[in-house]
Design a protein around this motif. Structure first.
Motif, short mmCIF file in Angstrom:
data_model
loop_
_atom_site.label_atom_id
_atom_site.label_comp_id
_atom_site.label_asym_id
_atom_site.label_seq_id
_atom_site.Cartn_x
_atom_site.Cartn_y
_atom_site.Cartn_z
N ARG A 22 47.66 41.03 51.96
CA ARG A 22 48.95 40.57 51.28
C ARG A 22 48.94 40.22 49.87
N ASN A 23 47.48 39.56 49.51
CA ASN A 23 47.07 39.16 48.38
C ASN A 23 47.43 40.64 47.37
N LEU A 24 48.18 40.59 46.60
CA LEU A 24 48.10 41.35 45.28
C LEU A 24 47.12 42.24 45.00
N LEU A 25 46.59 40.88 43.76
CA LEU A 25 45.02 40.63 43.14
C LEU A 25 44.29 41.52 44.02
N PHE A 28 44.74 45.28 44.62
CA PHE A 28 44.09 45.48 43.04
C PHE A 28 43.12 45.31 42.76
N TRP A 29 41.82 44.68 43.09
CA TRP A 29 40.61 44.78 43.12
C TRP A 29 40.02 45.70 44.16
N ARG A 30 40.35 45.76 45.44
CA ARG A 30 39.82 46.29 45.76
C ARG A 30 40.17 48.24 45.60
N PHE A 31 41.48 48.57 44.67
CA PHE A 31 41.53 49.33 44.33
C PHE A 31 40.82 49.81 43.17
N ALA A 32 40.63 49.23 42.61
CA ALA A 32 39.72 49.23 41.11
C ALA A 32 38.23 49.42 41.72
N VAL A 33 37.78 49.40 42.68
CA VAL A 33 36.51 48.91 43.24
C VAL A 33 36.19 50.30 43.48
N LEU A 34 37.32 51.00 44.43
CA LEU A 34 37.17 52.41 44.98
C LEU A 34 37.49 53.64 43.79
N ASN A 35 38.65 53.23 43.06
CA ASN A 35 38.59 53.95 42.17
C ASN A 35 37.73 54.83 41.54
N THR A 36 36.78 52.96 40.74
CA THR A 36 35.62 53.51 40.05
C THR A 36 34.41 54.09 41.19
#
Length: 47
Positions: A22-25, A28-36
C-alpha cells in the motif's frame, strides 16, 4: 460444473507485506527497479 476455485492452502500476506504493497514510495521504488532491469535487458539484447 462450477468454475469457482478456492485457494484455501494459499499463504496470506503478513501485515508488513500488506503495508509495503500500500506504500506509494515502495511501489515507486519497485517500479523504478523493474524498469531499470528491463532497460538493461533491452540494451544488452541489441548489438
Amino acid at each position: 460444473m462450477s468454475n469457482i476455485r478456492t485457494f484455501s492452502d494459499a499463504r496470506l500476506p503478513t501485515d508488513n507485506e500488506v503495508r509495503a504493497r500500500r506504500n506509494l514510495l515502495v511501489q515507486f521504488w519497485r517500479f523504478a527497479v523493474l524498469n531499470t532491469k528491463m532497460i538493461v535487458m533491452v540494451t544488452r539484447g541489441h548489438h
